[in-house]
Design a protein around this motif. Structure first.
Motif, PDB file in Angstrom:
ATOM      1  N   VAL A  52       0.849  -1.187   0.000  1.00 38.08           N
ATOM      2  CA  VAL A  52       0.000   0.000   0.000  1.00 38.08           C
ATOM      3  C   VAL A  52       0.889   1.244   0.000  1.00 38.08           C
ATOM      4  O   VAL A  52       1.872   1.319   0.727  1.00 38.08           O
ATOM      5  CB  VAL A  52      -0.937  -0.006   1.225  1.00 38.08           C
ATOM      6  CG1 VAL A  52      -1.688   1.302   1.350  1.00 38.08           C
ATOM      7  CG2 VAL A  52      -1.898  -1.176   1.141  1.00 38.08           C
ATOM      8  N   GLY A  53       0.567   2.182  -0.878  1.00 40.30           N
ATOM      9  CA  GLY A  53       1.339   3.409  -1.007  1.00 40.30           C
ATOM     10  C   GLY A  53       2.422   3.345  -2.072  1.00 40.30           C
ATOM     11  O   GLY A  53       2.968   4.371  -2.464  1.00 40.30           O
ATOM     12  N   GLN A  54       2.724   2.164  -2.567  1.00 38.90           N
ATOM     13  CA  GLN A  54       3.758   1.995  -3.593  1.00 38.90           C
ATOM     14  C   GLN A  54       3.255   2.560  -4.916  1.00 38.90           C
ATOM     15  O   GLN A  54       2.108   2.367  -5.298  1.00 38.90           O
ATOM     16  CB  GLN A  54       4.080   0.509  -3.742  1.00 38.90           C
ATOM     17  CG  GLN A  54       5.214   0.205  -4.680  1.00 38.90           C
ATOM     18  CD  GLN A  54       5.592  -1.281  -4.638  1.00 38.90           C
ATOM     19  OE1 GLN A  54       4.896  -2.111  -4.080  1.00 38.90           O
ATOM     20  NE2 GLN A  54       6.711  -1.593  -5.228  1.00 38.90           N
ATOM     21  N   GLN A  55       4.138   3.264  -5.634  1.00 39.82           N
ATOM     22  CA  GLN A  55       3.788   3.778  -6.956  1.00 39.82           C
ATOM     23  C   GLN A  55       4.284   2.797  -8.006  1.00 39.82           C
ATOM     24  O   GLN A  55       5.379   2.258  -7.895  1.00 39.82           O
ATOM     25  CB  GLN A  55       4.413   5.150  -7.191  1.00 39.82           C
ATOM     26  CG  GLN A  55       3.729   6.243  -6.413  1.00 39.82           C
ATOM     27  CD  GLN A  55       4.216   7.625  -6.820  1.00 39.82           C
ATOM     28  OE1 GLN A  55       4.843   7.805  -7.843  1.00 39.82           O
ATOM     29  NE2 GLN A  55       3.916   8.608  -5.988  1.00 39.82           N
ATOM     30  N   THR A  65       1.268   6.086 -23.278  1.00 40.29           N
ATOM     31  CA  THR A  65       2.576   5.463 -23.154  1.00 40.29           C
ATOM     32  C   THR A  65       2.823   4.950 -21.752  1.00 40.29           C
ATOM     33  O   THR A  65       3.197   3.813 -21.550  1.00 40.29           O
ATOM     34  CB  THR A  65       3.690   6.448 -23.561  1.00 40.29           C
ATOM     35  OG1 THR A  65       3.409   6.911 -24.873  1.00 40.29           O
ATOM     36  CG2 THR A  65       5.031   5.777 -23.541  1.00 40.29           C
ATOM     37  N   THR A  66       2.608   5.780 -20.750  1.00 44.22           N
ATOM     38  CA  THR A  66       2.712   5.341 -19.356  1.00 44.22           C
ATOM     39  C   THR A  66       1.647   6.031 -18.524  1.00 44.22           C
ATOM     40  O   THR A  66       1.198   7.129 -18.853  1.00 44.22           O
ATOM     41  CB  THR A  66       4.095   5.656 -18.744  1.00 44.22           C
ATOM     42  OG1 THR A  66       4.313   7.056 -18.780  1.00 44.22           O
ATOM     43  CG2 THR A  66       5.213   4.922 -19.467  1.00 44.22           C
ATOM     44  N   GLN A  67       1.241   5.376 -17.468  1.00 41.58           N
ATOM     45  CA  GLN A  67       0.259   5.921 -16.522  1.00 41.58           C
ATOM     46  C   GLN A  67       0.745   5.540 -15.133  1.00 41.58           C
ATOM     47  O   GLN A  67       0.993   4.373 -14.856  1.00 41.58           O
ATOM     48  CB  GLN A  67      -1.122   5.310 -16.783  1.00 41.58           C
ATOM     49  CG  GLN A  67      -2.152   5.615 -15.723  1.00 41.58           C
ATOM     50  CD  GLN A  67      -2.610   7.066 -15.730  1.00 41.58           C
ATOM     51  OE1 GLN A  67      -3.002   7.598 -16.738  1.00 41.58           O
ATOM     52  NE2 GLN A  67      -2.529   7.695 -14.586  1.00 41.58           N
ATOM     53  N   THR A  68       0.902   6.522 -14.263  1.00 40.71           N
ATOM     54  CA  THR A  68       1.333   6.257 -12.898  1.00 40.71           C
ATOM     55  C   THR A  68       0.113   5.968 -12.035  1.00 40.71           C
ATOM     56  O   THR A  68      -0.935   6.579 -12.207  1.00 40.71           O
ATOM     57  CB  THR A  68       2.101   7.463 -12.327  1.00 40.71           C
ATOM     58  OG1 THR A  68       3.194   7.754 -13.196  1.00 40.71           O
ATOM     59  CG2 THR A  68       2.640   7.166 -10.940  1.00 40.71           C
ATOM     60  N   ALA A  69       0.283   5.016 -11.122  1.00 42.27           N
ATOM     61  CA  ALA A  69      -0.795   4.657 -10.202  1.00 42.27           C
ATOM     62  C   ALA A  69      -0.187   4.384  -8.831  1.00 42.27           C
ATOM     63  O   ALA A  69       0.996   4.051  -8.718  1.00 42.27           O
ATOM     64  CB  ALA A  69      -1.541   3.431 -10.710  1.00 42.27           C
ATOM     65  N   VAL A  70      -1.007   4.503  -7.800  1.00 45.18           N
ATOM     66  CA  VAL A  70      -0.562   4.215  -6.438  1.00 45.18           C
ATOM     67  C   VAL A  70      -1.414   3.070  -5.897  1.00 45.18           C
ATOM     68  O   VAL A  70      -2.629   3.025  -6.116  1.00 45.18           O
ATOM     69  CB  VAL A  70      -0.633   5.471  -5.524  1.00 45.18           C
ATOM     70  CG1 VAL A  70      -2.048   5.979  -5.377  1.00 45.18           C
ATOM     71  CG2 VAL A  70      -0.004   5.208  -4.184  1.00 45.18           C
ATOM     72  N   VAL A  95      -5.500  -0.155  -7.427  1.00 42.00           N
ATOM     73  CA  VAL A  95      -4.680   1.048  -7.595  1.00 42.00           C
ATOM     74  C   VAL A  95      -5.542   2.228  -8.000  1.00 42.00           C
ATOM     75  O   VAL A  95      -6.606   2.060  -8.594  1.00 42.00           O
ATOM     76  CB  VAL A  95      -3.548   0.847  -8.634  1.00 42.00           C
ATOM     77  CG1 VAL A  95      -2.616  -0.275  -8.225  1.00 42.00           C
ATOM     78  CG2 VAL A  95      -4.094   0.603 -10.031  1.00 42.00           C
ATOM     79  N   ARG A  96      -5.080   3.421  -7.656  1.00 36.57           N
ATOM     80  CA  ARG A  96      -5.720   4.667  -8.076  1.00 36.57           C
ATOM     81  C   ARG A  96      -4.773   5.367  -9.041  1.00 36.57           C
ATOM     82  O   ARG A  96      -3.581   5.491  -8.781  1.00 36.57           O
ATOM     83  CB  ARG A  96      -6.001   5.569  -6.884  1.00 36.57           C
ATOM     84  CG  ARG A  96      -6.627   6.896  -7.310  1.00 36.57           C
ATOM     85  CD  ARG A  96      -7.096   7.727  -6.168  1.00 36.57           C
ATOM     86  NE  ARG A  96      -8.266   7.064  -5.590  1.00 36.57           N
ATOM     87  CZ  ARG A  96      -8.655   7.250  -4.344  1.00 36.57           C
ATOM     88  NH1 ARG A  96      -7.997   8.054  -3.549  1.00 36.57           N
ATOM     89  NH2 ARG A  96      -9.718   6.644  -3.892  1.00 36.57           N
ATOM     90  N   PHE A  97      -5.336   5.823 -10.169  1.00 36.87           N
ATOM     91  CA  PHE A  97      -4.545   6.533 -11.153  1.00 36.87           C
ATOM     92  C   PHE A  97      -4.101   7.881 -10.608  1.00 36.87           C
ATOM     93  O   PHE A  97      -4.830   8.533  -9.870  1.00 36.87           O
ATOM     94  CB  PHE A  97      -5.330   6.769 -12.444  1.00 36.87           C
ATOM     95  CG  PHE A  97      -5.783   5.508 -13.117  1.00 36.87           C
ATOM     96  CD1 PHE A  97      -4.921   4.441 -13.282  1.00 36.87           C
ATOM     97  CD2 PHE A  97      -7.069   5.390 -13.593  1.00 36.87           C
ATOM     98  CE1 PHE A  97      -5.331   3.279 -13.905  1.00 36.87           C
ATOM     99  CE2 PHE A  97      -7.503   4.237 -14.222  1.00 36.87           C
ATOM    100  CZ  PHE A  97      -6.629   3.181 -14.380  1.00 36.87           C
ATOM    101  N   MET A  98      -2.918   8.312 -11.016  1.00 31.30           N
ATOM    102  CA  MET A  98      -2.396   9.628 -10.659  1.00 31.30           C
ATOM    103  C   MET A  98      -2.248  10.421 -11.955  1.00 31.30           C
ATOM    104  O   MET A  98      -1.881   9.872 -12.982  1.00 31.30           O
ATOM    105  CB  MET A  98      -1.039   9.487  -9.967  1.00 31.30           C
ATOM    106  CG  MET A  98      -1.105   8.670  -8.692  1.00 31.30           C
ATOM    107  SD  MET A  98       0.510   8.396  -7.982  1.00 31.30           S
ATOM    108  CE  MET A  98       0.972  10.058  -7.542  1.00 31.30           C
ATOM    109  N   GLY A  99      -2.510  11.702 -11.909  1.00 37.57           N
ATOM    110  CA  GLY A  99      -2.324  12.525 -13.094  1.00 37.57           C
ATOM    111  C   GLY A  99      -3.507  12.457 -14.028  1.00 37.57           C
ATOM    112  O   GLY A  99      -4.648  12.358 -13.612  1.00 37.57           O
ATOM    113  N   SER A 100      -3.238  12.479 -15.327  1.00 32.82           N
ATOM    114  CA  SER A 100      -4.282  12.576 -16.349  1.00 32.82           C
ATOM    115  C   SER A 100      -4.933  11.225 -16.609  1.00 32.82           C
ATOM    116  O   SER A 100      -4.516  10.486 -17.481  1.00 32.82           O
ATOM    117  CB  SER A 100      -3.689  13.134 -17.635  1.00 32.82           C
ATOM    118  OG  SER A 100      -4.666  13.184 -18.631  1.00 32.82           O
TER     119      SER A 100
END
Length: 109
Positions: A52-55, A65-70, A95-100
């Motif tokens: 939990v909390g890991q990106q 191309t890439t999508q960051t999630a936590v 996971v929850r998406f971060m950014g766009s």
């Protein structure tokens, strides 16, 4: 159990998801099986335990191309993951998406 989802989810059982723990490394790409997807995040099955909390970085995800999630939650489970050998331990990970994330969600509709 109280459902904390803010958006509706869609089932996508078995679709492949690739993720990495470091967005700059080309090695260390893991395969997982998508369980469901919403505008805010997703759930997938993985043989790779996460905390939990890991990106993580989703690679080539939904035409991005890439999508960051936590990682929001994780639990060991008995569900079969089609992308790992039988009898391996599987983890269900939310996971929850971060950014766009809006562009990714609209592309999928």
């Amino acid at each position: 159990m109280f459902d904390q989802r803010r958006t509706e989810r869609q089932e996508y059982a078995g679709e492949k998801v690739e993720f990495s723990l470091d967005p700059f490394l080309k090695s260390g790409i893991y395969e997982a099986a998508l369980v469901n997807l919403s505008e805010d995040g997703m759930c997938f099955l993985s043989s790779t335990p996460l905390t939990v909390g890991q990106q993580i970085t989703l690679n080539d995800f939904m035409s991005i191309t890439t999508q960051t999630a936590v990682v929001m939650w994780t639990e060991q489970c008995d569900e079969a993951n089609p992308f790992v050998p039988p009898n391996n331990v599987s983890y269900k990970i939310g996971v929850r998406f971060m950014g766009s994330k809006e562009a990714a969600w609209e592309e999928r509709q």
